[in-house]
Design a protein around this motif. Structure first.
Motif, PDB file in Angstrom:
ATOM      1  N   ALA A  42     -24.924  52.747  33.921  1.00  0.00           N
ATOM      2  CA  ALA A  42     -25.389  54.128  34.063  1.00  0.00           C
ATOM      3  C   ALA A  42     -26.352  54.491  32.937  1.00  0.00           C
ATOM      4  O   ALA A  42     -27.308  55.252  33.142  1.00  0.00           O
ATOM      5  CB  ALA A  42     -24.196  55.081  34.069  1.00  0.00           C
ATOM      6  N   ARG A  43     -26.109  53.947  31.759  1.00  0.00           N
ATOM      7  CA  ARG A  43     -27.024  54.162  30.630  1.00  0.00           C
ATOM      8  C   ARG A  43     -28.406  53.595  30.948  1.00  0.00           C
ATOM      9  O   ARG A  43     -29.426  54.241  30.697  1.00  0.00           O
ATOM     10  CB  ARG A  43     -26.447  53.507  29.373  1.00  0.00           C
ATOM     11  CG  ARG A  43     -27.347  53.573  28.147  1.00  0.00           C
ATOM     12  CD  ARG A  43     -26.690  52.852  26.973  1.00  0.00           C
ATOM     13  NE  ARG A  43     -27.539  52.868  25.792  1.00  0.00           N
ATOM     14  CZ  ARG A  43     -28.476  51.965  25.537  1.00  0.00           C
ATOM     15  NH1 ARG A  43     -28.677  50.965  26.401  1.00  0.00           N
ATOM     16  NH2 ARG A  43     -29.214  52.047  24.449  1.00  0.00           N
ATOM     17  N   LYS A  44     -28.449  52.391  31.512  1.00  0.00           N
ATOM     18  CA  LYS A  44     -29.730  51.794  31.887  1.00  0.00           C
ATOM     19  C   LYS A  44     -30.433  52.625  32.961  1.00  0.00           C
ATOM     20  O   LYS A  44     -31.649  52.817  32.914  1.00  0.00           O
ATOM     21  CB  LYS A  44     -29.521  50.366  32.383  1.00  0.00           C
ATOM     22  CG  LYS A  44     -29.117  49.371  31.302  1.00  0.00           C
ATOM     23  CD  LYS A  44     -29.024  47.965  31.875  1.00  0.00           C
ATOM     24  CE  LYS A  44     -28.660  46.961  30.789  1.00  0.00           C
ATOM     25  NZ  LYS A  44     -28.579  45.576  31.320  1.00  0.00           N
ATOM     26  N   ASN A  45     -29.666  53.114  33.926  1.00  0.00           N
ATOM     27  CA  ASN A  45     -30.266  53.922  34.987  1.00  0.00           C
ATOM     28  C   ASN A  45     -30.862  55.213  34.427  1.00  0.00           C
ATOM     29  O   ASN A  45     -31.932  55.656  34.867  1.00  0.00           O
ATOM     30  CB  ASN A  45     -29.219  54.246  36.050  1.00  0.00           C
ATOM     31  CG  ASN A  45     -28.809  53.023  36.855  1.00  0.00           C
ATOM     32  OD1 ASN A  45     -29.565  52.050  36.948  1.00  0.00           O
ATOM     33  ND2 ASN A  45     -27.615  53.055  37.423  1.00  0.00           N
ATOM     34  N   LEU A  46     -30.174  55.814  33.462  1.00  0.00           N
ATOM     35  CA  LEU A  46     -30.697  57.029  32.842  1.00  0.00           C
ATOM     36  C   LEU A  46     -31.978  56.732  32.068  1.00  0.00           C
ATOM     37  O   LEU A  46     -32.928  57.527  32.093  1.00  0.00           O
ATOM     38  CB  LEU A  46     -29.644  57.639  31.920  1.00  0.00           C
ATOM     39  CG  LEU A  46     -30.024  58.961  31.234  1.00  0.00           C
ATOM     40  CD1 LEU A  46     -30.339  60.032  32.272  1.00  0.00           C
ATOM     41  CD2 LEU A  46     -28.908  59.428  30.304  1.00  0.00           C
ATOM     42  N   MET A  47     -32.030  55.583  31.404  1.00  0.00           N
ATOM     43  CA  MET A  47     -33.236  55.203  30.670  1.00  0.00           C
ATOM     44  C   MET A  47     -34.397  54.946  31.628  1.00  0.00           C
ATOM     45  O   MET A  47     -35.539  55.333  31.358  1.00  0.00           O
ATOM     46  CB  MET A  47     -32.964  53.970  29.813  1.00  0.00           C
ATOM     47  CG  MET A  47     -31.972  54.195  28.684  1.00  0.00           C
ATOM     48  SD  MET A  47     -31.800  52.761  27.599  1.00  0.00           S
ATOM     49  CE  MET A  47     -33.421  52.741  26.825  1.00  0.00           C
ATOM     50  N   ARG A  48     -34.113  54.301  32.753  1.00  0.00           N
ATOM     51  CA  ARG A  48     -35.172  54.058  33.743  1.00  0.00           C
ATOM     52  C   ARG A  48     -35.662  55.372  34.344  1.00  0.00           C
ATOM     53  O   ARG A  48     -36.859  55.551  34.597  1.00  0.00           O
ATOM     54  CB  ARG A  48     -34.654  53.121  34.831  1.00  0.00           C
ATOM     55  CG  ARG A  48     -34.328  51.703  34.340  1.00  0.00           C
ATOM     56  CD  ARG A  48     -34.027  50.786  35.511  1.00  0.00           C
ATOM     57  NE  ARG A  48     -33.664  49.447  35.061  1.00  0.00           N
ATOM     58  CZ  ARG A  48     -32.422  48.978  35.027  1.00  0.00           C
ATOM     59  NH1 ARG A  48     -31.413  49.748  35.435  1.00  0.00           N
ATOM     60  NH2 ARG A  48     -32.167  47.750  34.610  1.00  0.00           N
ATOM     61  N   LEU A  49     -34.739  56.293  34.593  1.00  0.00           N
ATOM     62  CA  LEU A  49     -35.129  57.603  35.111  1.00  0.00           C
ATOM     63  C   LEU A  49     -36.032  58.330  34.128  1.00  0.00           C
ATOM     64  O   LEU A  49     -37.055  58.912  34.514  1.00  0.00           O
ATOM     65  CB  LEU A  49     -33.878  58.436  35.397  1.00  0.00           C
ATOM     66  CG  LEU A  49     -34.123  59.907  35.775  1.00  0.00           C
ATOM     67  CD1 LEU A  49     -34.927  60.008  37.062  1.00  0.00           C
ATOM     68  CD2 LEU A  49     -32.797  60.659  35.896  1.00  0.00           C
ATOM     69  N   SER A  50     -35.679  58.301  32.857  1.00  0.00           N
ATOM     70  CA  SER A  50     -36.497  58.981  31.850  1.00  0.00           C
ATOM     71  C   SER A  50     -37.884  58.356  31.765  1.00  0.00           C
ATOM     72  O   SER A  50     -38.884  59.059  31.567  1.00  0.00           O
ATOM     73  CB  SER A  50     -35.806  58.937  30.490  1.00  0.00           C
ATOM     74  OG  SER A  50     -35.749  57.615  29.986  1.00  0.00           O
ATOM     75  N   GLN A  51     -37.967  57.028  31.937  1.00  0.00           N
ATOM     76  CA  GLN A  51     -39.268  56.368  31.899  1.00  0.00           C
ATOM     77  C   GLN A  51     -40.124  56.784  33.089  1.00  0.00           C
ATOM     78  O   GLN A  51     -41.335  56.984  32.953  1.00  0.00           O
ATOM     79  CB  GLN A  51     -39.081  54.848  31.875  1.00  0.00           C
ATOM     80  CG  GLN A  51     -40.364  54.054  31.682  1.00  0.00           C
ATOM     81  CD  GLN A  51     -41.044  54.352  30.361  1.00  0.00           C
ATOM     82  OE1 GLN A  51     -40.392  54.737  29.396  1.00  0.00           O
ATOM     83  NE2 GLN A  51     -42.356  54.200  30.314  1.00  0.00           N
ATOM     84  N   ARG A  52     -39.505  56.934  34.260  1.00  0.00           N
ATOM     85  CA  ARG A  52     -40.260  57.408  35.428  1.00  0.00           C
ATOM     86  C   ARG A  52     -40.734  58.843  35.213  1.00  0.00           C
ATOM     87  O   ARG A  52     -41.840  59.212  35.637  1.00  0.00           O
ATOM     88  CB  ARG A  52     -39.398  57.320  36.687  1.00  0.00           C
ATOM     89  CG  ARG A  52     -39.123  55.897  37.152  1.00  0.00           C
ATOM     90  CD  ARG A  52     -38.675  55.866  38.610  1.00  0.00           C
ATOM     91  NE  ARG A  52     -37.488  56.666  38.846  1.00  0.00           N
ATOM     92  CZ  ARG A  52     -36.244  56.195  38.758  1.00  0.00           C
ATOM     93  NH1 ARG A  52     -36.041  54.926  38.428  1.00  0.00           N
ATOM     94  NH2 ARG A  52     -35.209  56.975  39.000  1.00  0.00           N
ATOM     95  N   MET A  53     -39.912  59.657  34.574  1.00  0.00           N
ATOM     96  CA  MET A  53     -40.302  61.037  34.287  1.00  0.00           C
ATOM     97  C   MET A  53     -41.514  61.069  33.354  1.00  0.00           C
ATOM     98  O   MET A  53     -42.457  61.851  33.561  1.00  0.00           O
ATOM     99  CB  MET A  53     -39.126  61.791  33.667  1.00  0.00           C
ATOM    100  CG  MET A  53     -37.965  62.011  34.613  1.00  0.00           C
ATOM    101  SD  MET A  53     -36.482  62.646  33.770  1.00  0.00           S
ATOM    102  CE  MET A  53     -37.091  64.205  33.129  1.00  0.00           C
ATOM    103  N   ILE A  54     -41.498  60.213  32.330  1.00  0.00           N
ATOM    104  CA  ILE A  54     -42.623  60.158  31.395  1.00  0.00           C
ATOM    105  C   ILE A  54     -43.885  59.696  32.112  1.00  0.00           C
ATOM    106  O   ILE A  54     -44.973  60.251  31.913  1.00  0.00           O
ATOM    107  CB  ILE A  54     -42.291  59.222  30.218  1.00  0.00           C
ATOM    108  CG1 ILE A  54     -41.178  59.816  29.361  1.00  0.00           C
ATOM    109  CG2 ILE A  54     -43.529  58.964  29.360  1.00  0.00           C
ATOM    110  CD1 ILE A  54     -40.695  58.887  28.268  1.00  0.00           C
ATOM    111  N   ARG A  55     -43.741  58.671  32.948  1.00  0.00           N
ATOM    112  CA  ARG A  55     -44.906  58.154  33.663  1.00  0.00           C
ATOM    113  C   ARG A  55     -45.504  59.216  34.588  1.00  0.00           C
ATOM    114  O   ARG A  55     -46.726  59.399  34.638  1.00  0.00           O
ATOM    115  CB  ARG A  55     -44.517  56.913  34.472  1.00  0.00           C
ATOM    116  CG  ARG A  55     -45.702  56.262  35.176  1.00  0.00           C
ATOM    117  CD  ARG A  55     -45.282  55.059  36.013  1.00  0.00           C
ATOM    118  NE  ARG A  55     -46.433  54.424  36.617  1.00  0.00           N
ATOM    119  CZ  ARG A  55     -47.014  54.842  37.737  1.00  0.00           C
ATOM    120  NH1 ARG A  55     -46.526  55.902  38.369  1.00  0.00           N
ATOM    121  NH2 ARG A  55     -48.075  54.223  38.226  1.00  0.00           N
TER     122      ARG A  55
END
Length: 251
Positions: A136-149
């Motif tokens: 879940a931590r990895k998924n949250l990090m991937r979500l934040s990266q998509r938000m930044i992009r």
């Protein structure tokens, strides 16, 4: 390969480049190097259209040396031919100094990307708070990266995206545009985006600390409706304490 080089502002035109990329590993005097070199395609295809303002990327790239302590030493060379065009005064020094599209920027981007990947792959996480599992931590990090992009794409001058100047804006720094949403995972429709640029009479780290302070976030965040925000999860995302991902709850 085709690349668009962006500044995070519609006031700076996007630079486009088509190039061949060559990668090779070499061993020289018991040292291991990786060479990554980009060659422009305009010398092979005269019909290629160049971006406006004229930007021709000349042979550029980097050398990566494997260090015995587990680190890497990187040397980067960026070589380009630019047609002189007026740049908005707010960004003229930033562009002409090379910080916008020069080797210093790409080294900084590479360093940040390495830090993000290291944080993403970390397994020795003592406490992840309300996050139920490492996955879940990895998924949250991937979500934040998509938000930044998504944020970066929305405020930059991507190819084909037309920005309109607001005539009554001071110093001609306000731009608006519309964009049709077609990315997976986002609702279909149009996005109206307005971007304004200004100078603030404060050091950049003071502004950064203000924006990331959860105790004062309610003063800036419209969705909080004046209610206090509380950080319920914190993920370090780099060596600097400010490089992090926070999960906030509105009390």
């Amino acid at each position: 390969m085709y690349a668009e080089l962006h500044m995070l502002s519609p006031l700076v035109p996007t630079r486009e480049a088509c190039f061949l990329r060559y990668c090779q590993q070499q061993n020289v005097e018991d040292e291991t190097y990786w060479a990554i070199v980009d060659f422009p395609l305009d010398g092979f295809h005269n019909s290629l259209q160049t971006s406006f303002p004229l930007y021709k990327r000349r042979p550029s790239g980097c050398l990566i040396l494997d260090m015995p302590n587990g680190y890497s030493r990187v040397k980067w060379v960026e070589h380009a031919e630019i047609e002189e065009k007026p740049i908005h005064q707010i960004f003229s020094h930033f562009v002409h100094s090379g910080m916008a599209f020069g080797a210093n920027r790409w080294l900084a981007v590479l360093e940040r990307q390495c830090e993000r990947v290291a944080s993403l792959m970390a397994t020795n996480i003592p406490d992840i708070g309300v996050i139920p599992s490492p996955e879940a931590r990895k998924n949250l990090m991937r979500l934040s990266q998509r938000m930044i992009r998504t944020f970066c794409v929305n405020i930059s001058s991507c190819s084909g995206q037309v920005w309109t100047a607001v005539p009554d804006s001071s110093d001609d720094t306000v731009r608006i545009t519309t964009r049709k949403v077609s990315e997976a995972g986002q609702p279909n429709g149009l996005i109206l985006c307005a971007v304004s640029t200004t100078w603030l009479p404060y050091p950049h780290h003071h502004v950064f600390d203000l924006l990331r302070d959860e105790r004062r976030r309610a003063q800036l965040e419209v969705l909080s409706n004046g209610n206090a925000l509380h950080e319920v999860a914190h993920i370090a995302n780099g060596s600097h304490p400010g490089n992090c991902i926070s999960l906030l709850r509105i009390n």
